[in-house]
Scaffold this active site. Sequence first.
Site, PDB file in Angstrom:
ATOM      1  N   TYR A  34       0.873  -1.228  -0.100  1.00  0.00           N
ATOM      2  CA  TYR A  34      -0.161  -0.124   0.066  1.00  0.00           C
ATOM      3  C   TYR A  34       0.850   1.391  -0.137  1.00  0.00           C
ATOM      4  O   TYR A  34       0.387   2.346  -0.442  1.00  0.00           O
ATOM      5  CB  TYR A  34      -0.992   0.005   1.275  1.00  0.00           C
ATOM      6  CG  TYR A  34      -2.224   1.099   0.956  1.00  0.00           C
ATOM      7  CD1 TYR A  34      -2.906   0.602  -0.139  1.00  0.00           C
ATOM      8  CD2 TYR A  34      -2.278   1.880   1.974  1.00  0.00           C
ATOM      9  CE1 TYR A  34      -4.207   1.608  -0.055  1.00  0.00           C
ATOM     10  CE2 TYR A  34      -3.428   2.879   1.882  1.00  0.00           C
ATOM     11  CZ  TYR A  34      -4.202   2.629   0.624  1.00  0.00           C
ATOM     12  OH  TYR A  34      -5.241   3.316   0.547  1.00  0.00           O
ATOM     13  N   LYS A  62      -2.597   8.791   2.622  1.00  0.00           N
ATOM     14  CA  LYS A  62      -3.936   8.600   3.429  1.00  0.00           C
ATOM     15  C   LYS A  62      -3.385   9.135   4.900  1.00  0.00           C
ATOM     16  O   LYS A  62      -4.513   9.947   5.494  1.00  0.00           O
ATOM     17  CB  LYS A  62      -4.522   7.148   3.531  1.00  0.00           C
ATOM     18  CG  LYS A  62      -4.861   6.667   2.406  1.00  0.00           C
ATOM     19  CD  LYS A  62      -6.103   7.599   1.639  1.00  0.00           C
ATOM     20  CE  LYS A  62      -6.777   6.811   0.566  1.00  0.00           C
ATOM     21  NZ  LYS A  62      -7.733   7.882  -0.170  1.00  0.00           N
TER      22      LYS A  62
HETATM   23  P1  NAD Z   1     -12.386   4.204  -7.956  1.00  0.00           P
HETATM   24  O1  NAD Z   1     -11.337   3.711  -8.819  1.00  0.00           O
HETATM   25  O2  NAD Z   1     -13.733   3.670  -8.352  1.00  0.00           O
HETATM   26  O3  NAD Z   1     -12.514   5.882  -7.617  1.00  0.00           O
HETATM   27  C1  NAD Z   1     -11.288   6.345  -7.670  1.00  0.00           C
HETATM   28  C2  NAD Z   1     -11.605   7.853  -8.360  1.00  0.00           C
HETATM   29  O4  NAD Z   1     -10.602   8.839  -8.279  1.00  0.00           O
HETATM   30  C3  NAD Z   1     -12.056   7.761  -9.833  1.00  0.00           C
HETATM   31  O5  NAD Z   1     -13.204   8.081  -9.941  1.00  0.00           O
HETATM   32  C4  NAD Z   1     -11.052   8.656 -10.458  1.00  0.00           C
HETATM   33  O6  NAD Z   1     -11.654   9.262 -11.642  1.00  0.00           O
HETATM   34  C5  NAD Z   1     -10.759   9.621  -9.294  1.00  0.00           C
HETATM   35  N1  NAD Z   1      -9.631  10.359  -9.651  1.00  0.00           N
HETATM   36  C6  NAD Z   1      -8.485  10.051  -9.741  1.00  0.00           C
HETATM   37  N2  NAD Z   1      -7.556  11.117 -10.047  1.00  0.00           N
HETATM   38  C7  NAD Z   1      -8.449  12.255 -10.375  1.00  0.00           C
HETATM   39  C8  NAD Z   1      -8.176  13.509 -10.609  1.00  0.00           C
HETATM   40  N3  NAD Z   1      -7.086  13.896 -11.030  1.00  0.00           N
HETATM   41  N4  NAD Z   1      -9.183  14.256 -10.596  1.00  0.00           N
HETATM   42  C9  NAD Z   1     -10.486  13.829 -10.157  1.00  0.00           C
HETATM   43  N5  NAD Z   1     -10.650  12.345 -10.047  1.00  0.00           N
HETATM   44  C10 NAD Z   1      -9.919  11.878  -9.998  1.00  0.00           C
HETATM   45  O7  NAD Z   1     -11.712   3.460  -6.654  1.00  0.00           O
HETATM   46  P2  NAD Z   1     -12.214   3.713  -5.349  1.00  0.00           P
HETATM   47  O8  NAD Z   1     -11.740   2.302  -4.203  1.00  0.00           O
HETATM   48  O9  NAD Z   1     -13.934   3.671  -5.047  1.00  0.00           O
HETATM   49  O10 NAD Z   1     -11.720   4.986  -4.665  1.00  0.00           O
HETATM   50  C11 NAD Z   1     -12.368   6.176  -4.065  1.00  0.00           C
HETATM   51  C12 NAD Z   1     -11.776   6.403  -2.696  1.00  0.00           C
HETATM   52  O11 NAD Z   1     -11.888   5.425  -1.632  1.00  0.00           O
HETATM   53  C13 NAD Z   1     -10.129   6.731  -2.723  1.00  0.00           C
HETATM   54  O12 NAD Z   1      -9.997   7.636  -2.145  1.00  0.00           O
HETATM   55  C14 NAD Z   1      -9.609   5.365  -2.288  1.00  0.00           C
HETATM   56  O13 NAD Z   1      -8.285   5.472  -1.754  1.00  0.00           O
HETATM   57  C15 NAD Z   1     -10.594   5.221  -1.151  1.00  0.00           C
HETATM   58  N6  NAD Z   1     -10.574   3.869  -0.415  1.00  0.00           N
HETATM   59  C16 NAD Z   1     -10.794   2.653  -1.322  1.00  0.00           C
HETATM   60  C17 NAD Z   1     -10.571   1.455  -0.552  1.00  0.00           C
HETATM   61  C18 NAD Z   1     -10.754   0.044  -1.516  1.00  0.00           C
HETATM   62  O14 NAD Z   1     -10.418  -0.693  -0.800  1.00  0.00           O
HETATM   63  N7  NAD Z   1     -11.487   0.250  -2.689  1.00  0.00           N
HETATM   64  C19 NAD Z   1     -10.423   1.266   0.659  1.00  0.00           C
HETATM   65  C20 NAD Z   1     -10.458   2.305   1.422  1.00  0.00           C
HETATM   66  C21 NAD Z   1     -10.414   3.845   0.739  1.00  0.00           C
END
Ligand code: NAD
Length: 250
Positions: free
Chosen positions: A152, A159
Amino acid sequence: MFLKNKKVVVMGVANKRSIAWGCAKALKEQGADIIYTYQNERMKKQLLKLAEPTDLLVECDVSSDESIAQAFTIIQEKFDKIDGLVHAIAFANKEELDGNVSDITRSGYLLAQDISSYSLLAVAHYAKPLLNPGSGIVTMTYLGSERAIPNYNMMGIAKASLETAVKYLAYEFAVDKIRVNGISAGAIKTLAVTGVKDYDQLIKLSEDRTPDKAGVTIEEVGNTCAFLVSELAAGIVGDIIYVDKGVHLT
Ligand code: NAD
């Protein structure tokens, strides 16, 4: 329905697996009108398959102040005021989600911090004049901010920064009755997570440590998000709430 007639901006829907989509669904179930922002044309195509024809879709690339400013100008022109904002955005180069943290490049570090942490502050800056008293801002984080989770790496460092940004921002915005909080979600298979080397092990870790061996869903994260956006969470300011089905306990 505790968000009836409320307008909430949801940033970060890439497809139907996105955590932001789980949030949008839960917010809608509670009566909110959703305004979606998308990163680029490719993301817009996906979003068009999910959003309702009447929903406002606005481009917002968080790497550009101009793009953020323009997005909130469009939102203000259309709705004047909003009642919440969901920031579900992160990015790091694949090389920074593998191998040694001591090999992370300066440019890779800055990029990940920019998109995954600074963007919350930047978006909050432009959204603030639009946010009604009682509004909630919610962002998404992960346990890798506190513990060294294999691969990670850079995202864990970003984060940690994001979580501290939540606290400082919450302290500042509380004066205007705008709450800022984060959700620490368990690992879910989304587009973003597949950037982490051996991401299936990350998902497995978040499944094996739950009592029923099933990982958290985007709907479960979404329901907590809707609560935190709403005034039901009026007493919760600057917190990071685990929504991981207990993974953090062991
Ligand atoms: P996802 O890929 O579906 O979403 C990530 C989003 O970030 C995408 O829509 C992408 O377009 C956007 N993004 C990236 N660069 C960008 C930019 N320059 N401008 C605008 N948008 C941008 O993945 P996700 O897992 O749903 O991620 C959403 C959030 O949740 C993130 O912050 C991720 O770190 C967090 N998160 C995810 C998990 C997991 O296991 N999936 C766990 C905890 C936290």
